[in-house]
Design a protein around this motif. Structure first.
Motif, PDB file in Angstrom:
ATOM      1  N   LYS A   9       0.813  -1.218   0.000  1.00 36.64           N
ATOM      2  CA  LYS A   9       0.000   0.000   0.000  1.00 36.64           C
ATOM      3  C   LYS A   9       0.846   1.266   0.000  1.00 36.64           C
ATOM      4  O   LYS A   9       0.457   2.280  -0.573  1.00 36.64           O
ATOM      5  CB  LYS A   9      -0.956  -0.003   1.184  1.00 36.64           C
ATOM      6  N   ALA A  10       2.011   1.217   0.616  1.00 40.10           N
ATOM      7  CA  ALA A  10       2.875   2.404   0.669  1.00 40.10           C
ATOM      8  C   ALA A  10       3.354   2.792  -0.724  1.00 40.10           C
ATOM      9  O   ALA A  10       3.345   3.975  -1.086  1.00 40.10           O
ATOM     10  CB  ALA A  10       4.056   2.150   1.592  1.00 40.10           C
ATOM     11  N   SER A  11       3.769   1.818  -1.517  1.00 39.55           N
ATOM     12  CA  SER A  11       4.227   2.137  -2.875  1.00 39.55           C
ATOM     13  C   SER A  11       3.069   2.607  -3.752  1.00 39.55           C
ATOM     14  O   SER A  11       3.237   3.453  -4.627  1.00 39.55           O
ATOM     15  CB  SER A  11       4.939   0.945  -3.506  1.00 39.55           C
ATOM     16  N   LEU A  12       1.878   2.081  -3.510  1.00 35.53           N
ATOM     17  CA  LEU A  12       0.699   2.521  -4.249  1.00 35.53           C
ATOM     18  C   LEU A  12       0.351   3.966  -3.907  1.00 35.53           C
ATOM     19  O   LEU A  12       0.064   4.781  -4.785  1.00 35.53           O
ATOM     20  CB  LEU A  12      -0.483   1.597  -3.938  1.00 35.53           C
ATOM     21  N   ARG A  13       0.424   4.312  -2.635  1.00 34.58           N
ATOM     22  CA  ARG A  13       0.165   5.694  -2.197  1.00 34.58           C
ATOM     23  C   ARG A  13       1.216   6.648  -2.781  1.00 34.58           C
ATOM     24  O   ARG A  13       0.894   7.731  -3.251  1.00 34.58           O
ATOM     25  CB  ARG A  13       0.171   5.774  -0.678  1.00 34.58           C
ATOM     26  N   LYS A  14       2.474   6.217  -2.795  1.00 35.74           N
ATOM     27  CA  LYS A  14       3.556   7.035  -3.354  1.00 35.74           C
ATOM     28  C   LYS A  14       3.321   7.281  -4.846  1.00 35.74           C
ATOM     29  O   LYS A  14       3.506   8.394  -5.342  1.00 35.74           O
ATOM     30  CB  LYS A  14       4.898   6.330  -3.137  1.00 35.74           C
ATOM     31  N   LEU A  15       2.887   6.243  -5.574  1.00 38.27           N
ATOM     32  CA  LEU A  15       2.576   6.380  -6.998  1.00 38.27           C
ATOM     33  C   LEU A  15       1.456   7.388  -7.214  1.00 38.27           C
ATOM     34  O   LEU A  15       1.543   8.247  -8.092  1.00 38.27           O
ATOM     35  CB  LEU A  15       2.180   5.021  -7.577  1.00 38.27           C
ATOM     36  N   ALA A  16       0.417   7.317  -6.394  1.00 49.80           N
ATOM     37  CA  ALA A  16      -0.713   8.240  -6.522  1.00 49.80           C
ATOM     38  C   ALA A  16      -0.291   9.677  -6.263  1.00 49.80           C
ATOM     39  O   ALA A  16      -0.707  10.593  -6.977  1.00 49.80           O
ATOM     40  CB  ALA A  16      -1.836   7.839  -5.567  1.00 49.80           C
ATOM     41  N   VAL A  17       0.548   9.890  -5.266  1.00 52.23           N
ATOM     42  CA  VAL A  17       0.975  11.251  -4.918  1.00 52.23           C
ATOM     43  C   VAL A  17       1.922  11.819  -5.972  1.00 52.23           C
ATOM     44  O   VAL A  17       1.766  12.957  -6.414  1.00 52.23           O
ATOM     45  CB  VAL A  17       1.641  11.261  -3.515  1.00 52.23           C
ATOM     46  N   GLU A  18       2.897  11.030  -6.409  1.00 53.27           N
ATOM     47  CA  GLU A  18       3.913  11.527  -7.336  1.00 53.27           C
ATOM     48  C   GLU A  18       3.399  11.741  -8.759  1.00 53.27           C
ATOM     49  O   GLU A  18       3.744  12.725  -9.399  1.00 53.27           O
ATOM     50  CB  GLU A  18       5.108  10.577  -7.377  1.00 53.27           C
ATOM     51  N   TYR A  20      -0.057  11.290  -9.930  1.00 53.25           N
ATOM     52  CA  TYR A  20      -1.468  11.631 -10.142  1.00 53.25           C
ATOM     53  C   TYR A  20      -1.968  12.687  -9.157  1.00 53.25           C
ATOM     54  O   TYR A  20      -3.153  12.785  -8.885  1.00 53.25           O
ATOM     55  CB  TYR A  20      -2.324  10.366 -10.068  1.00 53.25           C
ATOM     56  N   ARG A  21      -1.047  13.483  -8.610  1.00 48.90           N
ATOM     57  CA  ARG A  21      -1.362  14.586  -7.699  1.00 48.90           C
ATOM     58  C   ARG A  21      -2.236  14.149  -6.524  1.00 48.90           C
ATOM     59  O   ARG A  21      -3.110  14.876  -6.080  1.00 48.90           O
ATOM     60  CB  ARG A  21      -2.007  15.747  -8.458  1.00 48.90           C
ATOM     61  N   GLY A  22      -2.041  12.932  -6.069  1.00 46.62           N
ATOM     62  CA  GLY A  22      -2.769  12.428  -4.905  1.00 46.62           C
ATOM     63  C   GLY A  22      -4.213  12.066  -5.166  1.00 46.62           C
ATOM     64  O   GLY A  22      -4.953  11.752  -4.238  1.00 46.62           O
ATOM     65  N   CYS A  23      -4.636  12.068  -6.416  1.00 50.39           N
ATOM     66  CA  CYS A  23      -6.037  11.792  -6.760  1.00 50.39           C
ATOM     67  C   CYS A  23      -6.193  10.313  -7.155  1.00 50.39           C
ATOM     68  O   CYS A  23      -5.689   9.877  -8.189  1.00 50.39           O
ATOM     69  CB  CYS A  23      -6.486  12.697  -7.901  1.00 50.39           C
ATOM     70  N   TRP A  24      -6.901   9.544  -6.340  1.00 46.12           N
ATOM     71  CA  TRP A  24      -7.108   8.119  -6.605  1.00 46.12           C
ATOM     72  C   TRP A  24      -7.958   7.908  -7.848  1.00 46.12           C
ATOM     73  O   TRP A  24      -7.732   6.969  -8.614  1.00 46.12           O
ATOM     74  CB  TRP A  24      -7.760   7.443  -5.401  1.00 46.12           C
ATOM     75  N   LYS A  25      -8.933   8.774  -8.070  1.00 47.48           N
ATOM     76  CA  LYS A  25      -9.793   8.655  -9.260  1.00 47.48           C
ATOM     77  C   LYS A  25      -8.967   8.847 -10.530  1.00 47.48           C
ATOM     78  O   LYS A  25      -9.095   8.077 -11.480  1.00 47.48           O
ATOM     79  CB  LYS A  25     -10.917   9.687  -9.196  1.00 47.48           C
ATOM     80  N   ARG A  26      -8.106   9.864 -10.533  1.00 46.70           N
ATOM     81  CA  ARG A  26      -7.253  10.114 -11.698  1.00 46.70           C
ATOM     82  C   ARG A  26      -6.328   8.919 -11.936  1.00 46.70           C
ATOM     83  O   ARG A  26      -6.102   8.511 -13.068  1.00 46.70           O
ATOM     84  CB  ARG A  26      -6.459  11.395 -11.492  1.00 46.70           C
ATOM     85  N   MET A  27      -5.789   8.361 -10.859  1.00 44.58           N
ATOM     86  CA  MET A  27      -4.902   7.211 -10.993  1.00 44.58           C
ATOM     87  C   MET A  27      -5.662   6.015 -11.568  1.00 44.58           C
ATOM     88  O   MET A  27      -5.165   5.324 -12.453  1.00 44.58           O
ATOM     89  CB  MET A  27      -4.283   6.824  -9.659  1.00 44.58           C
ATOM     90  N   PHE A  28      -6.880   5.775 -11.102  1.00 42.09           N
ATOM     91  CA  PHE A  28      -7.663   4.644 -11.602  1.00 42.09           C
ATOM     92  C   PHE A  28      -7.965   4.798 -13.089  1.00 42.09           C
ATOM     93  O   PHE A  28      -7.914   3.839 -13.843  1.00 42.09           O
ATOM     94  CB  PHE A  28      -8.968   4.506 -10.823  1.00 42.09           C
ATOM     95  N   ILE A  29      -8.262   6.010 -13.524  1.00 39.54           N
ATOM     96  CA  ILE A  29      -8.613   6.237 -14.930  1.00 39.54           C
ATOM     97  C   ILE A  29      -7.385   6.156 -15.834  1.00 39.54           C
ATOM     98  O   ILE A  29      -7.434   5.543 -16.902  1.00 39.54           O
ATOM     99  CB  ILE A  29      -9.320   7.594 -15.089  1.00 39.54           C
ATOM    100  N   HIS A  30      -6.264   6.740 -15.421  1.00 35.91           N
ATOM    101  CA  HIS A  30      -5.115   6.879 -16.320  1.00 35.91           C
ATOM    102  C   HIS A  30      -4.028   5.819 -16.148  1.00 35.91           C
ATOM    103  O   HIS A  30      -3.253   5.598 -17.073  1.00 35.91           O
ATOM    104  CB  HIS A  30      -4.496   8.269 -16.153  1.00 35.91           C
TER     105      HIS A  30
END
Length: 111
Positions: A9-18, A20-30
């Motif tokens: 989960k930590a690496s997933l959170r880091k990916l989202a922040v770096e 996708y600007r911390g947006c989980w929805k944006r990460m899921f779409i792109h």
């Protein structure tokens, strides 16, 4: 069987922040991810030479256009169905839909 989950989960959170600007929805779409609600289809076409005994004129050479499909179906537990067939999508999609209902039945029994 293959693993499609993220390592932790930590690496997933880091990916989202770096990325996708911390947006989980944006990460899921792109962010590329597997879809479990459909069928992946690859249409393949190639040309091969035909039978030369059937040639009427010497100036033409017979060819055959060969079309076939590769079908992939992925399931949340990591299993995959694969099929190569000349049959179009409509018929094969119905045949490959069966195991998903079986998978759903197993999940319901476990709960």
């Amino acid at each position: 069987v293959f693993s499609i989950s993220h390592p932790d989960k930590a690496s997933l959170r880091k990916l989202a922040v770096e990325h996708y600007r911390g947006c989980w929805k944006r990460m899921f779409i792109h962010h590329p991810h597997m879809r479990f609600d459909g069928l992946y289809v690859s249409r393949n076409t190639y040309i091969r030479t035909g039978i030369t005994e059937w040639v009427v004129r010497k100036s033409c050479s017979p060819v055959q256009i060969v079309v076939y499909f590769r079908y992939y179906r992925f399931f949340p537990d990591g299993t995959m169905l694969y099929c190569t067939s000349p049959i179009p999508v409509a018929s094969v999609a119905k045949a490959m839909a069966g195991p998903l209902s079986h998978f759903q039945q197993q999940q319901q029994q476990q709960q």
